[in-house]
Design a protein around this motif. Structure first.
Motif, short mmCIF file in Angstrom:
data_model
loop_
_atom_site.label_atom_id
_atom_site.label_comp_id
_atom_site.label_asym_id
_atom_site.label_seq_id
_atom_site.Cartn_x
_atom_site.Cartn_y
_atom_site.Cartn_z
N ALA A 193 0.82 -1.20 0.00
CA ALA A 193 0.00 0.00 0.00
C ALA A 193 0.86 1.26 0.00
CB ALA A 193 -0.93 -0.01 1.22
N ALA A 194 1.96 1.24 0.77
CA ALA A 194 2.84 2.40 0.81
C ALA A 194 3.52 2.63 -0.53
CB ALA A 194 3.89 2.22 1.91
N ALA A 195 3.95 1.55 -1.18
CA ALA A 195 4.58 1.68 -2.49
C ALA A 195 3.61 2.20 -3.53
CB ALA A 195 5.15 0.33 -2.93
N GLU A 196 2.35 1.74 -3.45
CA GLU A 196 1.34 2.22 -4.38
C GLU A 196 1.06 3.70 -4.17
OE1 GLU A 196 -3.29 1.22 -5.67
OE2 GLU A 196 -2.25 0.04 -4.14
N ALA A 197 1.02 4.12 -2.90
CA ALA A 197 0.80 5.54 -2.61
C ALA A 197 1.97 6.38 -3.07
CB ALA A 197 0.56 5.73 -1.11
N ALA A 198 3.18 5.84 -2.93
CA ALA A 198 4.36 6.60 -3.37
C ALA A 198 4.40 6.75 -4.86
CB ALA A 198 5.63 5.91 -2.88
N ALA A 199 3.82 5.81 -5.59
CA ALA A 199 3.86 5.88 -7.05
C ALA A 199 2.85 6.87 -7.61
CB ALA A 199 3.58 4.49 -7.64
N VAL B 191 25.23 15.84 -11.86
CA VAL B 191 25.73 15.13 -10.68
C VAL B 191 24.84 15.39 -9.47
CG1 VAL B 191 27.63 15.00 -9.03
CG2 VAL B 191 28.11 15.02 -11.48
N PHE B 192 24.46 16.64 -9.24
CA PHE B 192 23.62 16.95 -8.08
C PHE B 192 22.21 16.40 -8.27
CE2 PHE B 192 27.05 19.55 -6.74
CZ PHE B 192 26.83 19.88 -5.42
N TRP B 193 21.71 16.36 -9.50
CA TRP B 193 20.41 15.74 -9.76
C TRP B 193 20.46 14.27 -9.39
CZ3 TRP B 193 19.89 11.86 -13.51
CH2 TRP B 193 18.57 11.41 -13.72
N ALA B 194 21.51 13.57 -9.84
CA ALA B 194 21.64 12.16 -9.53
C ALA B 194 21.76 11.93 -8.03
CB ALA B 194 22.87 11.58 -10.25
N ALA C 155 19.29 9.89 -3.09
CA ALA C 155 18.95 10.08 -1.68
C ALA C 155 17.47 9.81 -1.45
CB ALA C 155 19.33 11.49 -1.24
N ARG C 156 16.62 10.31 -2.33
CA ARG C 156 15.18 10.10 -2.15
C ARG C 156 14.80 8.64 -2.35
NH1 ARG C 156 11.33 14.22 -5.11
NH2 ARG C 156 9.92 12.73 -4.12
N LEU C 157 15.38 7.99 -3.36
CA LEU C 157 15.05 6.59 -3.61
C LEU C 157 15.59 5.69 -2.49
CD1 LEU C 157 15.70 6.28 -7.45
CD2 LEU C 157 13.51 6.43 -6.25
N PHE C 158 16.74 6.04 -1.95
CA PHE C 158 17.28 5.25 -0.84
C PHE C 158 16.36 5.34 0.38
CE2 PHE C 158 20.04 4.74 2.91
CZ PHE C 158 20.58 3.49 2.63
N GLY C 159 15.85 6.55 0.68
CA GLY C 159 14.91 6.69 1.78
C GLY C 159 13.62 5.93 1.53
N ALA C 160 13.13 5.98 0.28
CA ALA C 160 11.90 5.24 -0.03
C ALA C 160 12.13 3.74 0.03
CB ALA C 160 11.41 5.64 -1.43
N ARG C 161 13.33 3.30 -0.35
CA ARG C 161 13.66 1.86 -0.29
C ARG C 161 13.63 1.36 1.15
NH1 ARG C 161 14.42 -2.73 0.19
NH2 ARG C 161 15.69 -4.17 -1.05
N SER D 165 9.27 0.26 -7.50
CA SER D 165 8.85 0.01 -8.87
C SER D 165 9.48 1.05 -9.80
CB SER D 165 7.31 0.09 -8.97
OG SER D 165 6.87 1.40 -8.66
N TRP D 166 9.48 0.74 -11.09
CA TRP D 166 10.04 1.66 -12.07
C TRP D 166 9.23 2.95 -12.14
CZ3 TRP D 166 14.69 1.66 -13.84
CH2 TRP D 166 15.40 0.47 -13.95
N SER D 167 7.94 2.88 -11.85
CA SER D 167 7.13 4.10 -11.87
C SER D 167 7.58 5.07 -10.78
CB SER D 167 5.65 3.75 -11.69
OG SER D 167 5.43 3.11 -10.43
N VAL D 168 7.95 4.55 -9.61
CA VAL D 168 8.44 5.41 -8.53
C VAL D 168 9.78 6.02 -8.92
CG1 VAL D 168 9.21 5.46 -6.13
CG2 VAL D 168 7.20 4.12 -6.77
N ILE D 169 10.66 5.22 -9.51
CA ILE D 169 11.98 5.73 -9.92
C ILE D 169 11.82 6.83 -10.97
CG2 ILE D 169 14.16 5.10 -11.03
CD1 ILE D 169 13.85 2.33 -9.79
N ARG D 170 10.95 6.60 -11.94
CA ARG D 170 10.74 7.63 -12.98
C ARG D 170 10.13 8.89 -12.40
NH1 ARG D 170 9.01 3.05 -16.02
NH2 ARG D 170 6.85 3.56 -15.49
N ARG D 171 9.20 8.74 -11.45
CA ARG D 171 8.55 9.92 -10.88
C ARG D 171 9.53 10.76 -10.08
NH1 ARG D 171 5.69 11.35 -6.17
NH2 ARG D 171 6.06 9.30 -5.24
N VAL D 172 10.37 10.11 -9.27
CA VAL D 172 11.35 10.84 -8.48
C VAL D 172 12.37 11.52 -9.40
CG1 VAL D 172 13.22 10.60 -6.80
CG2 VAL D 172 11.06 9.41 -6.44
N SER D 173 12.80 10.82 -10.44
CA SER D 173 13.75 11.41 -11.38
C SER D 173 13.15 12.63 -12.06
CB SER D 173 14.16 10.38 -12.43
OG SER D 173 14.75 9.25 -11.82
N ARG D 174 11.87 12.55 -12.38
CA ARG D 174 11.20 13.69 -13.03
C ARG D 174 11.04 14.86 -12.06
NH1 ARG D 174 7.11 11.18 -14.20
NH2 ARG D 174 5.65 11.92 -12.63
#
Length: 208
Positions: free
Chosen positions: A41-47, A96-99, A104-110, A117-126
């Motif tokens: 449920a948390a992963a779905e909400a994050a996406a 470099v700072f974007w990456a 940092a955000r993906l590590f906290g979400a992990r 999921s790839w949708s979360v990774i794409r959303r954070v990158s965007r």
């Protein structure tokens, strides 16, 4: 003896006179299954994009503009950078700072939800992309500087002023999109202008 179907908890018949009926024990919940359901449920909400993202988040653009201005000042302290090197330094630092922010955000979400999921990774990158985009205007300013016959110091000053203008502009837009009053918009712009002037003073002090 006939039994009637009743709604509610199951009642166990008493063993003898004088004993109150007891409710049947509820089935035990599997802790691992509950944890897995909560993580899903948390992963779905994050996406799902939130309302804050829909309104537009310009924090990254303000930060990226300030970062670009700092890069120009730092490059000026090391000598006169050629135009192409300054452009590469601005864009490379932004990437470099974007990456770093995305990681940092993906590590906290992990740590929070487990597998991402790839949708979360794409959303954070965007969402963190404005950090890169903020470096583009000063890089473009440095790229077109030959049209104004500017030397290395002139190129650096042009890129710096464009970065600071972006910082003030994005801060004002962010305040407006957040529903701030006109007074707060002016205050936000003035504070970022003050930060920009401090960077200008730092550049003047380091290059003289």
């Amino acid at each position: 003896m006939a039994h009637r179907a009743v709604r509610g908890p199951v009642i166990v018949a008493p063993d003898g006179p004088g004993k109150a009926p007891e409710a049947a024990a509820e089935p035990e919940t599997d802790p691992e299954a509950a944890a897995a359901a909560a993580a899903a449920a948390a992963a779905e909400a994050a996406a799902e994009p939130d309302a804050h993202e829909a309104r537009g988040d310009y924090t990254g653009a303000v930060y990226g503009s300030l970062l670009a201005a700092s890069v120009v000042v730092g490059a000026g302290t090391l000598g006169s950078f050629p135009r192409l090197q300054l452009i590469a330094l601005l864009l490379g630092t932004g990437v470099v700072f974007w990456a770093a922010h995305v990681f940092a955000r993906l590590f906290g979400a992990r740590l929070l939800v487990g597998r991402l999921s790839w949708s979360v990774i794409r959303r954070v990158s965007r969402q963190e992309r404005p950090i890169i985009e903020a470096a583009v205007p000063p890089a473009v300013a440095a790229g077109i500087s030959p049209l104004f016959n500017l030397g290395p110091q002139g190129i650096a000053w042009l890129a710096l002023l464009v970065a600071l203008a972006g910082q003030v502009g994005w801060a004002t837009v962010a305040a407006r999109r957040a529903g701030a009053s006109r007074r707060l918009m002016v205050v936000a712009g003035a504070i970022n202008l003050l930060l920009g002037l401090l960077i200008v003073l730092l550049k003047v002090g380091l290059t003289h």
